[in-house]
Design an enzyme around this catalytic site. Structure first.
Site, short mmCIF file in Angstrom:
data_model
loop_
_atom_site.label_atom_id
_atom_site.label_comp_id
_atom_site.label_asym_id
_atom_site.label_seq_id
_atom_site.Cartn_x
_atom_site.Cartn_y
_atom_site.Cartn_z
N HIS A 77 -5.74 1.62 -4.49
CA HIS A 77 -4.80 1.14 -3.46
C HIS A 77 -4.32 -0.27 -3.80
O HIS A 77 -4.88 -0.95 -4.66
CB HIS A 77 -5.48 1.15 -2.08
N HIS A 132 -2.44 1.09 6.69
CA HIS A 132 -2.84 0.92 5.29
C HIS A 132 -3.24 2.28 4.74
O HIS A 132 -3.80 3.11 5.45
CB HIS A 132 -4.00 -0.06 5.17
N CYS A 140 0.81 -1.22 0.00
CA CYS A 140 0.00 0.00 0.00
C CYS A 140 0.85 1.28 0.00
O CYS A 140 0.68 2.14 -0.86
CB CYS A 140 -0.97 -0.02 1.18
#
Length: 348
Positions: free
Chosen positions: A321, A309, A261
């Protein structure tokens, strides 16, 4: 007759009991065999994988932070060594200047000690004529100026040497501290890396236990969102990330073909000419905070209480993402990913 009927009823009750016991035992055995053979339902296996992946992601981001900390202390060590060298050079030059002036100062001091007429009174007392007085006074002023200049220069060189010595000592202390801190950071990095490898191994083991159908369901559909119109670094970063849809997720990967990420966020912004820290723990302090109601394309959304994240907002309630192990870079509803920790804007 009555006794015979009683015996018959007893045999029927015994038969029913045996049948009931056999049925219960069979059901228990079947259930036990089923549970032993398949301890997890498909949804449970995917759920366990998600939890393991989240834990591994947290540790991975901690490793990135440890790497950044270690690199920062290495930079500080290099700066401290350079400052030490510069200060020691200043001290050496000042010492040379001192030695060059020392002889002149010593001669002037000796002259005064030996009674050389240096006062205006002595000049007046020993001058036979006004002309001689003026000549002697002029010479005296030159000598006094020369003495003052020599003493001032010597004093300045001495101060420079002392200041340089203090700076060199402070720089050496900084270097020693940086060495110690870098050692600590390296030890932490090694420990976190070991923990990360263990967590990732659990994730991959769990993923390998899934059937092909479970893996396909877990991966979900890929996205195919086209580039945004517009200009500026934020739009450029969004389009860079959108151009990587379908790229596999790999823990710790920074691109250009695989990503995690924070790796995707840093890579996308680098393509837009913006240098961004490597991990979420640093990225979450980068730029400035904005509210969800203020979000615009290019803002970075962080998730979970650990901010472990993140993804890049593209507008319309969507982010692009790199989700997790077994999934590819994709566009998703920003609220569907998890609890939002914060939103940061990396550009003006």
């Amino acid at each position: 007759m009555a006794a015979k009927e009683k015996r018959s009823a007893a045999r029927r009750r015994t038969g029913h009991a045996v049948l009931l016991a056999t049925t219960v035992l069979s059901t228990t055995l079947v259930a036990g065999t089923s549970a032993s053979a398949d301890p997890q339902q498909p949804g449970d296996a995917a759920g366990k994988l998600r939890e393991l992946a989240k834990r591994a992601e947290v540790v991975t981001e901690e490793v990135k932070q440890a790497k950044e900390n270690y690199a920062a202390h290495q930079d500080e060590l290099r700066r401290a060594k350079a400052d030490t060298a510069a200060a020691e050079h200043t001290v050496a030059q000042a010492r040379q200047r001192q030695e060059a002036l020392r002889g002149k100062v010593d001669r002037l001091s000796a002259s005064a000690y030996e009674g050389t007429p240096l006062s205006n009174v002595s000049v007046l007392m020993t001058s036979e004529t006004p002309r001689a007085l003026l000549d002697r006074a002029s010479a005296l002023n030159v000598l006094a100026d020369d003495k003052k200049s020599a003493l001032d220069s010597f004093s300045a060189a001495t101060s420079a040497a002392e200041n340089g010595q203090r700076q060199a000592s402070a720089a050496r202390d900084r270097a020693a501290k940086a060495v110690t801190e870098a050692g600590k950071q390296r030890a932490q990095l090694v420990a976190r890396k070991k923990a990360m490898d263990a967590e990732i191994a659990k994730v991959r083991s769990q993923y390998d236990s899934l059937s092909s159908a479970q893996r396909a369901e877990y991966a979900g559909p890929d996205s195919d969102v086209g580039p945004l119109a517009g200009s500026g670094a934020a739009i450029a970063a969004v389009n860079a990330a959108l151009g990587k849809q379908g790229s596999p997720y790999v823990f710790g990967a920074k691109g250009p073909s695989t990503f995690d990420c924070s790796g995707l966020v840093a890579w996308a912004y680098r393509q837009a000419g913006v240098s961004v820290p490597a991990g979420t723990q640093s990225q979450v302090g980068f730029g400035r905070a904005v509210s969800e109601s203020e979000m615009r394309p290019g803002d970075v959304v962080f998730y979970y209480s650990s901010a472990s994240h993140d993804g890049i907002y593209i507008g319309g309630g969507k982010v692009v993402h790199a989700p997790t192990e077994g999934q590819n870079v994709k566009v998703a509803d920003y609220r569907s990913i998890g609890d939002v920790h914060s939103v940061r804007r990396f550009t003006s």
